[in-house]
Design a protein around this motif. Structure first.
Motif, PDB file in Angstrom:
ATOM      1  N   VAL A 185       0.856  -1.190   0.000  1.00 54.92           N
ATOM      2  CA  VAL A 185       0.000   0.000   0.000  1.00 54.92           C
ATOM      3  C   VAL A 185       0.891   1.240   0.000  1.00 54.92           C
ATOM      4  O   VAL A 185       1.855   1.342   0.758  1.00 54.92           O
ATOM      5  CB  VAL A 185      -0.931   0.012   1.229  1.00 54.92           C
ATOM      6  N   GLY A 186       0.598   2.185  -0.893  1.00 51.89           N
ATOM      7  CA  GLY A 186       1.387   3.413  -0.998  1.00 51.89           C
ATOM      8  C   GLY A 186       2.426   3.366  -2.099  1.00 51.89           C
ATOM      9  O   GLY A 186       3.003   4.395  -2.460  1.00 51.89           O
ATOM     10  N   ALA A 187       2.684   2.172  -2.645  1.00 54.23           N
ATOM     11  CA  ALA A 187       3.649   2.034  -3.740  1.00 54.23           C
ATOM     12  C   ALA A 187       2.930   2.126  -5.080  1.00 54.23           C
ATOM     13  O   ALA A 187       1.747   1.793  -5.193  1.00 54.23           O
ATOM     14  CB  ALA A 187       4.393   0.706  -3.634  1.00 54.23           C
ATOM     15  N   THR A 188       3.647   2.577  -6.110  1.00 53.98           N
ATOM     16  CA  THR A 188       3.114   2.633  -7.462  1.00 53.98           C
ATOM     17  C   THR A 188       3.812   1.578  -8.315  1.00 53.98           C
ATOM     18  O   THR A 188       4.820   1.013  -7.909  1.00 53.98           O
ATOM     19  CB  THR A 188       3.315   4.024  -8.085  1.00 53.98           C
ATOM     20  N   SER A 189       3.270   1.331  -9.506  1.00 50.51           N
ATOM     21  CA  SER A 189       3.860   0.284 -10.339  1.00 50.51           C
ATOM     22  C   SER A 189       3.485   0.447 -11.804  1.00 50.51           C
ATOM     23  O   SER A 189       2.393   0.904 -12.136  1.00 50.51           O
ATOM     24  CB  SER A 189       3.401  -1.102  -9.860  1.00 50.51           C
ATOM     25  N   PHE A 228      13.438   9.261  -1.961  1.00 47.03           N
ATOM     26  CA  PHE A 228      12.854   9.765  -0.709  1.00 47.03           C
ATOM     27  C   PHE A 228      11.853  10.866  -1.002  1.00 47.03           C
ATOM     28  O   PHE A 228      12.027  11.662  -1.929  1.00 47.03           O
ATOM     29  CB  PHE A 228      13.955  10.282   0.218  1.00 47.03           C
ATOM     30  N   ARG A 229      10.807  10.881  -0.208  1.00 46.61           N
ATOM     31  CA  ARG A 229       9.803  11.931  -0.349  1.00 46.61           C
ATOM     32  C   ARG A 229      10.457  13.287  -0.059  1.00 46.61           C
ATOM     33  O   ARG A 229      11.383  13.376   0.746  1.00 46.61           O
ATOM     34  CB  ARG A 229       8.631  11.688   0.604  1.00 46.61           C
ATOM     35  N   PRO A 230       9.978  14.370  -0.726  1.00 48.46           N
ATOM     36  CA  PRO A 230      10.626  15.684  -0.604  1.00 48.46           C
ATOM     37  C   PRO A 230      10.840  16.149   0.830  1.00 48.46           C
ATOM     38  O   PRO A 230      11.878  16.737   1.139  1.00 48.46           O
ATOM     39  CB  PRO A 230       9.644  16.610  -1.347  1.00 48.46           C
ATOM     40  N   ASN A 231       9.881  15.880   1.709  1.00 49.76           N
ATOM     41  CA  ASN A 231      10.016  16.351   3.094  1.00 49.76           C
ATOM     42  C   ASN A 231      10.714  15.339   3.994  1.00 49.76           C
ATOM     43  O   ASN A 231      10.768  15.520   5.215  1.00 49.76           O
ATOM     44  CB  ASN A 231       8.651  16.701   3.671  1.00 49.76           C
ATOM     45  N   ASN A 277       9.739   6.586  -1.328  1.00 50.32           N
ATOM     46  CA  ASN A 277       8.893   6.454  -2.515  1.00 50.32           C
ATOM     47  C   ASN A 277       9.256   5.144  -3.198  1.00 50.32           C
ATOM     48  O   ASN A 277      10.412   4.955  -3.603  1.00 50.32           O
ATOM     49  CB  ASN A 277       9.139   7.609  -3.484  1.00 50.32           C
ATOM     50  N   ILE A 278       8.289   4.245  -3.336  1.00 49.61           N
ATOM     51  CA  ILE A 278       8.551   2.938  -3.954  1.00 49.61           C
ATOM     52  C   ILE A 278       7.764   2.815  -5.252  1.00 49.61           C
ATOM     53  O   ILE A 278       6.537   2.922  -5.258  1.00 49.61           O
ATOM     54  CB  ILE A 278       8.158   1.794  -3.007  1.00 49.61           C
ATOM     55  N   HIS A 279       8.493   2.606  -6.345  1.00 53.70           N
ATOM     56  CA  HIS A 279       7.841   2.380  -7.641  1.00 53.70           C
ATOM     57  C   HIS A 279       8.353   1.063  -8.204  1.00 53.70           C
ATOM     58  O   HIS A 279       9.556   0.897  -8.422  1.00 53.70           O
ATOM     59  CB  HIS A 279       8.149   3.508  -8.628  1.00 53.70           C
ATOM     60  N   ARG A 280       7.437   0.119  -8.413  1.00 54.39           N
ATOM     61  CA  ARG A 280       7.821  -1.164  -8.985  1.00 54.39           C
ATOM     62  C   ARG A 280       7.769  -1.055 -10.516  1.00 54.39           C
ATOM     63  O   ARG A 280       6.703  -0.803 -11.077  1.00 54.39           O
ATOM     64  CB  ARG A 280       6.901  -2.275  -8.484  1.00 54.39           C
ATOM     65  N   VAL A 281       8.911  -1.254 -11.138  1.00 58.57           N
ATOM     66  CA  VAL A 281       9.007  -1.113 -12.585  1.00 58.57           C
ATOM     67  C   VAL A 281       8.432  -2.335 -13.292  1.00 58.57           C
ATOM     68  O   VAL A 281       7.688  -2.212 -14.261  1.00 58.57           O
ATOM     69  CB  VAL A 281      10.476  -0.910 -13.018  1.00 58.57           C
TER      70      VAL A 281
END
Length: 242
Positions: A57-61, A119-122, A208-212
């Motif tokens: 949850v919270g990751a994109t792909s 990492f998230r900007p903040n 920030n997690i993005h699964r390619v």
């Protein structure tokens, strides 16, 4: 009957929707699209669907996979277009491929996953995390404590990292990590152990997690390599030692 493998993306706010709700979402979308899906037999029939490894949850792909069986179809392109016509923003069917009837399920075939991490900007670290992590990854062993069904267990993450590279300008790291029924290395465990090794605190929400994509193992006898489930690009292959 036709056994199909769908590749789809998950981006935007829908990244906060959990795996079980995504399953229900697809079941409804398949009915709305009037895809001739095959149902199981018995007192409580259900659609014959099988997802690959769930996304956190919270990751994109851009590389999620779903196997399904249909009774009939015009073409794989028609199935893709039907589904995309009823999808909400955030989920897009990228490809549909017909499988051999004896093909293993996506979850069974899963061997590795590629991630782009930042990492998230903040929540950016107050130190050169790329330089520090490059030093960390050069170690002979990368111990970590992993939670299992039988309790906490110490593992060595080193053999679970197949490849990695960093982009200094974009401040990102790309990792090809083991993800199978035998060994799975989550990005949060890797980064948590890294931060602990240098005496820093780490919050999973900072990443920030993005699964390619998700990779399968191909064994051609003298050469073993992994490649995405759906690909025609030999450059996407990663050859394994041994």
């Amino acid at each position: 009957m036709h056994k199909l493998r769908l590749k789809f993306s998950k981006t935007g706010p829908i990244k906060f929707v959990g795996h079980l709700d995504i399953m229900r979402y697809f079941q409804k979308a398949i009915r709305r699209a009037e895809v001739d899906i095959k149902y199981s037999e018995g007192f409580s029939p259900h659609q014959l669907l099988s997802f690959a490894q769930p996304l956190s949850v919270g990751a994109t792909s851009d590389g999620e996979y779903l196997d399904m069986t249909v009774n009939s179809m015009v073409s794989t392109t028609d199935v893709m277009n039907r589904l995309n016509s009823v999808m909400n923003e955030g989920i897009t069917i990228l490809a549909v491929e017909e499988l051999d009837e004896h093909s293993a399920k996506a979850m069974t075939d899963t061997y590795a996953a590629k991630y782009v991490l930042s990492f998230r900007p903040n929540s950016k670290p107050d130190f050169d995390w790329i330089a520090e992590m490059e030093k960390y990854l050069s170690g002979d062993k990368l111990p970590a404590m992993k939670k299992t069904k039988s309790g906490m267990k110490e593992i060595d993450m080193k053999p679970m990292i197949f490849a990695h590279e960093f982009d200094e300008k974009e401040q990102t790291g790309t990792f090809l990590l083991s993800m199978s029924s035998l060994e799975t290395l989550k990005p949060t465990l890797l980064f948590g152990a890294f931060f602990e090794s240098i005496g820093k605190e780490f919050s999973t929400s900072s990443l920030n997690i993005h699964r390619v994509d998700i990779y399968k193992l191909v064994d051609n006898g003298d050469r073993r390599y992994i490649e995405p489930f759906i690909t025609n690009d030999m450059n996407e292959r990663f050859y394994l030692n041994g």
